[in-house]
Design a protein around this motif. Structure first.
Motif, PDB file in Angstrom:
ATOM      1  N   TRP A  29       0.831  -1.207   0.000  1.00 21.58           N
ATOM      2  CA  TRP A  29       0.000   0.000   0.000  1.00 21.58           C
ATOM      3  C   TRP A  29       0.866   1.258   0.000  1.00 21.58           C
ATOM      4  CZ3 TRP A  29      -4.845   0.560  -1.316  1.00 21.58           C
ATOM      5  CH2 TRP A  29      -5.721  -0.523  -1.209  1.00 21.58           C
ATOM      6  N   GLU A  30       1.978   1.207   0.727  1.00 18.08           N
ATOM      7  CA  GLU A  30       2.880   2.359   0.757  1.00 18.08           C
ATOM      8  C   GLU A  30       3.402   2.659  -0.650  1.00 18.08           C
ATOM      9  OE1 GLU A  30       7.123   3.602   2.838  1.00 18.08           O
ATOM     10  OE2 GLU A  30       5.978   1.938   3.662  1.00 18.08           O
ATOM     11  N   GLN A  31       3.751   1.620  -1.390  1.00 16.74           N
ATOM     12  CA  GLN A  31       4.235   1.806  -2.759  1.00 16.74           C
ATOM     13  C   GLN A  31       3.140   2.390  -3.652  1.00 16.74           C
ATOM     14  OE1 GLN A  31       7.518   1.580  -3.175  1.00 16.74           O
ATOM     15  NE2 GLN A  31       7.390   1.031  -1.020  1.00 16.74           N
ATOM     16  N   MET A  32       1.901   1.944  -3.444  1.00 23.15           N
ATOM     17  CA  MET A  32       0.788   2.490  -4.223  1.00 23.15           C
ATOM     18  C   MET A  32       0.586   3.966  -3.895  1.00 23.15           C
ATOM     19  SD  MET A  32      -3.133   1.167  -4.648  1.00 23.15           S
ATOM     20  CE  MET A  32      -2.654  -0.388  -5.351  1.00 23.15           C
ATOM     21  N   ASN A  33       0.608   4.311  -2.618  1.00 19.37           N
ATOM     22  CA  ASN A  33       0.457   5.715  -2.218  1.00 19.37           C
ATOM     23  C   ASN A  33       1.597   6.571  -2.766  1.00 19.37           C
ATOM     24  OD1 ASN A  33      -1.969   5.480  -0.802  1.00 19.37           O
ATOM     25  ND2 ASN A  33      -0.931   4.845   1.062  1.00 19.37           N
ATOM     26  N   HIS A  34       2.798   6.033  -2.765  1.00 14.30           N
ATOM     27  CA  HIS A  34       3.953   6.751  -3.298  1.00 14.30           C
ATOM     28  C   HIS A  34       3.773   7.003  -4.800  1.00 14.30           C
ATOM     29  CE1 HIS A  34       8.084   8.071  -3.699  1.00 14.30           C
ATOM     30  NE2 HIS A  34       8.240   7.221  -4.689  1.00 14.30           N
ATOM     31  N   ASP A  57      -6.694   9.704 -10.171  1.00  8.80           N
ATOM     32  CA  ASP A  57      -6.047   8.846  -9.173  1.00  8.80           C
ATOM     33  C   ASP A  57      -6.311   7.370  -9.467  1.00  8.80           C
ATOM     34  OD1 ASP A  57      -4.802  10.814  -7.682  1.00  8.80           O
ATOM     35  OD2 ASP A  57      -5.575  10.062  -5.784  1.00  8.80           O
ATOM     36  N   LEU A  58      -7.555   7.052  -9.783  1.00  9.98           N
ATOM     37  CA  LEU A  58      -7.887   5.655 -10.062  1.00  9.98           C
ATOM     38  C   LEU A  58      -7.262   5.199 -11.380  1.00  9.98           C
ATOM     39  CD1 LEU A  58     -11.556   5.637  -8.764  1.00  9.98           C
ATOM     40  CD2 LEU A  58      -9.508   4.765  -7.625  1.00  9.98           C
ATOM     41  N   GLU A  59      -7.127   6.116 -12.329  1.00 12.20           N
ATOM     42  CA  GLU A  59      -6.438   5.783 -13.578  1.00 12.20           C
ATOM     43  C   GLU A  59      -4.973   5.461 -13.301  1.00 12.20           C
ATOM     44  OE1 GLU A  59      -5.888   7.499 -18.102  1.00 12.20           O
ATOM     45  OE2 GLU A  59      -6.329   8.925 -16.496  1.00 12.20           O
ATOM     46  N   THR A  60      -4.344   6.213 -12.404  1.00  9.93           N
ATOM     47  CA  THR A  60      -2.955   5.948 -12.028  1.00  9.93           C
ATOM     48  C   THR A  60      -2.831   4.550 -11.428  1.00  9.93           C
ATOM     49  OG1 THR A  60      -2.518   8.284 -11.667  1.00  9.93           O
ATOM     50  CG2 THR A  60      -1.032   6.738 -10.580  1.00  9.93           C
ATOM     51  N   VAL A  61      -3.784   4.169 -10.586  1.00  6.39           N
ATOM     52  CA  VAL A  61      -3.764   2.815 -10.013  1.00  6.39           C
ATOM     53  C   VAL A  61      -3.877   1.785 -11.131  1.00  6.39           C
ATOM     54  CG1 VAL A  61      -4.993   1.174  -8.534  1.00  6.39           C
ATOM     55  CG2 VAL A  61      -4.660   3.528  -7.765  1.00  6.39           C
ATOM     56  N   LEU A  62      -4.798   1.987 -12.056  1.00  7.25           N
ATOM     57  CA  LEU A  62      -4.963   1.029 -13.155  1.00  7.25           C
ATOM     58  C   LEU A  62      -3.725   0.980 -14.049  1.00  7.25           C
ATOM     59  CD1 LEU A  62      -8.697   1.674 -14.117  1.00  7.25           C
ATOM     60  CD2 LEU A  62      -7.755  -0.319 -12.925  1.00  7.25           C
ATOM     61  N   GLN A  63      -3.047   2.097 -14.223  1.00  8.27           N
ATOM     62  CA  GLN A  63      -1.838   2.117 -15.049  1.00  8.27           C
ATOM     63  C   GLN A  63      -0.695   1.343 -14.391  1.00  8.27           C
ATOM     64  OE1 GLN A  63      -1.250   6.318 -15.643  1.00  8.27           O
ATOM     65  NE2 GLN A  63      -2.537   6.353 -17.468  1.00  8.27           N
ATOM     66  N   GLY A  74       0.602  -3.711  -6.506  1.00  9.05           N
ATOM     67  CA  GLY A  74      -0.835  -3.454  -6.607  1.00  9.05           C
ATOM     68  C   GLY A  74      -1.661  -4.689  -6.306  1.00  9.05           C
ATOM     69  N   THR A  75      -1.181  -5.844  -6.775  1.00 10.65           N
ATOM     70  CA  THR A  75      -1.913  -7.085  -6.518  1.00 10.65           C
ATOM     71  C   THR A  75      -1.935  -7.386  -5.022  1.00 10.65           C
ATOM     72  OG1 THR A  75      -1.386  -7.940  -8.714  1.00 10.65           O
ATOM     73  CG2 THR A  75      -2.023  -9.555  -7.039  1.00 10.65           C
ATOM     74  N   GLY A  76      -0.798  -7.219  -4.359  1.00 10.83           N
ATOM     75  CA  GLY A  76      -0.758  -7.432  -2.905  1.00 10.83           C
ATOM     76  C   GLY A  76      -1.686  -6.496  -2.168  1.00 10.83           C
ATOM     77  N   ALA A  77      -1.668  -5.230  -2.567  1.00 12.91           N
ATOM     78  CA  ALA A  77      -2.514  -4.234  -1.907  1.00 12.91           C
ATOM     79  C   ALA A  77      -3.991  -4.510  -2.164  1.00 12.91           C
ATOM     80  CB  ALA A  77      -2.144  -2.833  -2.390  1.00 12.91           C
ATOM     81  N   GLU A  97      -5.440   2.630   4.971  1.00  8.22           N
ATOM     82  CA  GLU A  97      -6.309   3.677   5.507  1.00  8.22           C
ATOM     83  C   GLU A  97      -5.964   5.033   4.893  1.00  8.22           C
ATOM     84  OE1 GLU A  97      -6.056   3.427   9.781  1.00  8.22           O
ATOM     85  OE2 GLU A  97      -6.498   1.280   9.730  1.00  8.22           O
ATOM     86  N   ARG A  98      -4.676   5.286   4.694  1.00  7.93           N
ATOM     87  CA  ARG A  98      -4.242   6.532   4.073  1.00  7.93           C
ATOM     88  C   ARG A  98      -4.761   6.629   2.637  1.00  7.93           C
ATOM     89  NH1 ARG A  98       1.799   7.369   2.934  1.00  7.93           N
ATOM     90  NH2 ARG A  98       1.506   8.764   1.212  1.00  7.93           N
ATOM     91  N   PHE A  99      -4.704   5.518   1.899  1.00  7.86           N
ATOM     92  CA  PHE A  99      -5.215   5.492   0.530  1.00  7.86           C
ATOM     93  C   PHE A  99      -6.709   5.822   0.510  1.00  7.86           C
ATOM     94  CE2 PHE A  99      -7.429   3.195  -2.832  1.00  7.86           C
ATOM     95  CZ  PHE A  99      -6.742   3.615  -3.965  1.00  7.86           C
ATOM     96  N   LEU A 100      -7.479   5.142   1.367  1.00  7.08           N
ATOM     97  CA  LEU A 100      -8.923   5.375   1.403  1.00  7.08           C
ATOM     98  C   LEU A 100      -9.256   6.784   1.889  1.00  7.08           C
ATOM     99  CD1 LEU A 100     -10.142   1.902   2.686  1.00  7.08           C
ATOM    100  CD2 LEU A 100     -10.462   2.870   0.395  1.00  7.08           C
TER     101      LEU A 100
END
Length: 175
Positions: A29-34, A57-63, A74-77, A97-100
């Motif tokens: 999750w930390e890597q995703m937030n970063h 933001d959600l597009e960045t996650v999908l990318q 991302g898969t782990g998170a 929690e920070r992501f949400l």
């Protein structure tokens, strides 16, 4: 020369296997937030008071799915998001929690709320579930992510935009 480690060496630093898993998931999750934070710096003029900021933001996650290393994180998170009781039990994952909280805050800004509330938190969970569903569908059937596929990135983001436009958010907090 190979470095050798034993189980007892590992457990001098980590209390249990469950703590190791929880810390690993928190790190994902930390890597995703970063990655999200970096994307904001890449787009300094973006409007944080619109639904477009949520979609970006959600597009960045999908990318992240396109990069093999980011895909693992991302898969782990997202797996821990979809199945928290099976993976982490009662452990608190502060980076999740920070992501949400971030997503909930963006949704609150888009709907001109003074602060995130139960409605924005529920919307953040719903949208994260939508992204996780697309992610795992792509993971198990890569053809579903292709540009002309029914679950392409464009289709998913269009669905998220449509959902946000129909969403009714109450800006008041319940007493």
């Amino acid at each position: 020369k190979r470095l050798r480690s034993t189980e007892s060496t590992l457990f001098r630093h980590i209390e249990s296997r469950e703590h190791l898993i929880a810390n690993s998931i928190n790190w994902c999750w930390e890597q995703m937030n970063h990655t999200l934070a970096q994307s904001v710096f890449d787009k300094p003029g973006r409007d944080t008071n619109s639904t477009q900021a949520v979609v970006e933001d959600l597009e960045t996650v999908l990318q992240m799915f396109d990069d093999p290393i980011l895909r693992v994180w991302g898969t782990g998170a997202l797996l821990s998001f979809r199945r928290p009781d099976q993976m982490i039990g009662d452990f608190r994952i502060p980076e999740r929690e920070r992501f949400l909280d971030r997503l909930s805050g963006l949704i609150a800004s888009a709907f001109h709320c003074e602060a995130p509330n139960d409605d924005t938190a529920a919307a953040a969970v719903f949208l994260t579930n939508a992204v996780a569903t697309a992610w795992f569908t792509w993971l198990f059937d890569p053809s579903t992510s292709e540009d002309d596929a029914l679950l392409s990135r464009t289709f998913v983001l269009h669905g998220i935009e449509g959902h946000l436009s129909r969403l009714s958010i109450s800006c008041t907090r319940a007493p």
